[in-house]
Scaffold this active site. Structure first.
Site, short mmCIF file in Angstrom:
data_model
loop_
_atom_site.label_atom_id
_atom_site.label_comp_id
_atom_site.label_asym_id
_atom_site.label_seq_id
_atom_site.Cartn_x
_atom_site.Cartn_y
_atom_site.Cartn_z
N ALA A 1 20.85 9.85 15.89
CA ALA A 1 20.96 11.18 14.90
C ALA A 1 21.47 10.99 13.84
CB ALA A 1 21.14 12.52 15.83
N CYS B 1 8.35 2.46 4.55
CA CYS B 1 7.41 2.50 5.30
C CYS B 1 7.07 3.96 6.43
CB CYS B 1 7.45 1.46 6.71
SG CYS B 1 7.06 -0.18 6.13
N THR C 1 0.75 -1.37 0.03
CA THR C 1 0.02 0.06 0.02
C THR C 1 0.68 1.20 -0.06
OG1 THR C 1 -0.08 -0.02 2.49
CG2 THR C 1 -1.81 -1.15 1.24
N LYS D 1 -0.55 0.06 14.01
CA LYS D 1 0.46 0.10 13.08
C LYS D 1 0.94 1.51 12.60
CE LYS D 1 3.85 -0.97 10.29
NZ LYS D 1 3.75 -1.80 9.03
C1 UDX Z 1 10.15 0.45 10.31
C2 UDX Z 1 9.60 0.10 11.64
O1 UDX Z 1 10.68 -0.06 12.32
C3 UDX Z 1 8.82 -1.43 11.39
O2 UDX Z 1 8.33 -1.38 12.79
C4 UDX Z 1 7.58 -1.05 10.61
O3 UDX Z 1 6.74 -2.34 10.42
C5 UDX Z 1 8.01 -0.71 9.20
O4 UDX Z 1 9.01 0.54 9.39
P1 UDX Z 1 12.11 -0.37 8.59
O5 UDX Z 1 11.59 0.79 7.79
O6 UDX Z 1 12.48 -1.76 7.99
O7 UDX Z 1 10.99 -0.51 9.70
O8 UDX Z 1 13.28 0.34 9.54
P2 UDX Z 1 13.83 0.99 10.90
O9 UDX Z 1 14.87 0.17 11.44
O10 UDX Z 1 12.71 1.32 12.07
O11 UDX Z 1 14.48 2.24 10.32
C6 UDX Z 1 13.61 3.36 9.68
C7 UDX Z 1 14.55 4.61 9.21
O12 UDX Z 1 14.79 5.19 10.36
C8 UDX Z 1 15.87 4.03 8.43
O13 UDX Z 1 15.97 5.04 7.53
C9 UDX Z 1 16.67 4.32 9.69
O14 UDX Z 1 18.24 4.74 9.08
C10 UDX Z 1 16.42 5.42 10.30
N1 UDX Z 1 16.75 5.48 11.64
C11 UDX Z 1 16.37 4.51 12.56
C12 UDX Z 1 17.33 6.65 12.39
O15 UDX Z 1 17.67 7.81 11.48
N2 UDX Z 1 17.76 6.83 13.83
C13 UDX Z 1 17.34 5.80 14.34
O16 UDX Z 1 17.61 5.74 15.63
C14 UDX Z 1 16.59 4.50 13.84
#
Ligand code: UDX
Length: 439
Positions: free
Chosen positions: A258, A266, A86, A210
């Site tokens: 940061a 997502c 989606t 979610k």
């Molecule tokens: C996310 C959610 O964590 C998950 O529960 C949901 O189902 C889908 O979206 P994902 O997109 O795989 O999962 O990645 P995630 O590890 O959460 O990181 C998302 C983004 O945030 C990445 O670009 C990552 O680099 C960034 N991030 C994450 C930060 O900049 N700082 C952080 O401390 C954590």
């Protein structure tokens, strides 16, 4: 149990393989025949740690098969999971639900027996009852079809782990003690026995969990990035500050890294989809905060472009810039809304000569951005560079010795967009080191 998974992208393919691992007989369905062929041969058409092993294991033992036929799906089982994508609708903040509705409309005419259809896709609240109405009206089994909602919280690169050992299971139903609840508790029996908390809710609450979870995670990341802006202005170090905050158990360290901010398939679109739906429901004022979360996040990309310009004496035009990282985060080849590529393409538009390296995402990046140059190794990307930008924190990059690298570049200048390189190590090796969120 026998079950099917409709839509075999990151979410669906992982769910299908993990359900086979739990002992179920699984039929995965997708309209993309190339994807079906790859999955049927035990190979995911994308990189996800541990997934190929499960696919190979269960396509070999016969517990997992794939098809492109809705008729086969309906005759195979009476429990169907929806993992259809989606994405964000073009030109709008709202979700594009076309593929999801097409999937349910295509399945409906084949449902001759009572069936439970379980949504896993992330959707705006209110979608599940619309899908249920389609099934009631268009399936021969009519009133004997039931829709439930079981949102997925998996993180890419930990998708298998998160599916087999979730922090919690959220199960949304139309009413209490339905047939669907019994079926889902049986399906997830091993996970529940292992201690995963189960939260049963209404359909609306399950749909909203979610979006809210992702909005919260995005808020936490943008919070620390807003503080990073203050740190830069005040001559403080946001990474040390975040470490100090993270020890407070009320705050917690996770999601406080940061840097260049969040991207991927997502967080950004769920944040926007959540706001769009709140607007439709007339409650958008409560979500002004989330608009700011999105703006802070996008500002990090601009700040990185500005820092590159500063490091190159005011202009990037004609300068060689090495970009380490194309995936939206390490551990994946997914480049959807990648902050690293957003910065790389912006600098390219400003006239910089960009060479990108990424351990897994080079093929995807090449297809999406043929205007950039690519190198097969981190060293090749850095060859004769005026500036090195570290934009996705793969261990392959953090492990590289800045001493050995120095002789390859034109100028020993590096900007760390992820706070993952060791400043002392790079400075001792003679590099001019800058990091987002530090002076
Ligand atoms: C996310 C959610 O964590 C998950 O529960 C949901 O189902 C889908 O979206 P994902 O997109 O795989 O999962 O990645 P995630 O590890 O959460 O990181 C998302 C983004 O945030 C990445 O670009 C990552 O680099 C960034 N991030 C994450 C930060 O900049 N700082 C952080 O401390 C954590």
């Amino acid at each position: 149990m026998k079950l099917t998974v409709i839509g075999c992208g990151y979410l669906g393919a992982t769910h299908a393989a993990c359900m086979a691992e739990l002992g179920h007989e699984v039929l995965g369905m997708d309209t993309d025949r190339d994807k079906i062929l790859a999955l049927g041969a035990g190979k995911a058409p994308f990189f996800e740690r541990g997934l190929d092993d499960l696919l190979a294991k269960h396509t070999a033992d016969g517990r997992l098969r794939f098809t492109a036929s809705y008729a086969e799906v309906a005759s195979f089982a009476d429990l169907h999971f929806l993992g259809v994508g989606t994405p964000q609708r073009a030109g709008s903040d709202a979700y594009d639900l076309n593929d999801l509705f097409i999937a349910v409309r295509s399945l409906a005419p084949h449902l001759h027996r009572p069936a439970v259809v379980v949504g896993k896709s992330t959707v705006p609240v209110g979608t599940a009852p619309r899908l249920a109405a389609i099934l009631r009206e268009e399936a021969p089994a009519g009133e004997q079809t039931e829709v439930a909602w079981n949102p997925e919280f998996l993180r890419e690169s930990y998708a298998v782990e998160d599916t087999l050992h979730p922090d919690r299971l959220v199960l949304g139903f139309t009413s209490e003690h339905t047939h669907a609840e019994r079926v889902l508790r049986q399906c997830f029996g091993k996970i529940i026995e292992a201690g995963a908390p189960v939260i049963t809710t209404s359909l609306a609450t399950a749909e909203l969990v979610k979006g809210s979870a992702n909005a919260f995670l995005a808020t936490k990341i943008s919070f620390i990035n807003a503080i990073a802006e203050v740190c830069e202005a005040a001559g403080a170090d946001v990474h040390q500050l975040a470490e100090a905050l993270g020890h407070d158990s009320r705050i917690g360290a996770r999601g406080l890294r940061a840097g260049l901010g969040f991207g991927g398939g997502c967080l950004p679109k769920d944040l926007r989809g959540f706001m769009a739906r709140a607007g439709e429901l007339g409650t958008d004022q409560a979500l002004g905060l989330l608009r700011e979360v999105d703006a802070i996040n996008l500002r990090r990309r601009e700040r990185m472009v500005d820092l590159a310009r500063e490091q190159l004496d005011g202009t990037v035009k004609g300068k060689r810039i090495a970009v380490w990282g194309a995936a939206f985060k390490p551990g994946t080849d997914d480049i959807r809304d990648s902050p690293a590529l957003a910065v790389a393409t912006h600098l390219h538009r400003l006239g910089a000569d960009i060479t990108v390296h990424d351990p897994k995402a080079l093929d995807n990046a090449r297809k999406a951005h043929p205007e950039l140059d690519y190198a097969d190794t981190a060293f090749d990307a850095a060859e004769r560079a005026d500036l090195l930008l570290h934009l996705t924190e793969w261990p392959e990059f953090t492990d590289i010795s800045p001493v050995g690298l120095a002789s390859h570049v034109s100028r020993t200048k590096v900007v760390d967009g992820r706070g993952a390189l060791d400043p002392d190590r790079w400075r001792q090796a003679g590099w001019n080191f800058r990091s987002l969120g530090c002076c």
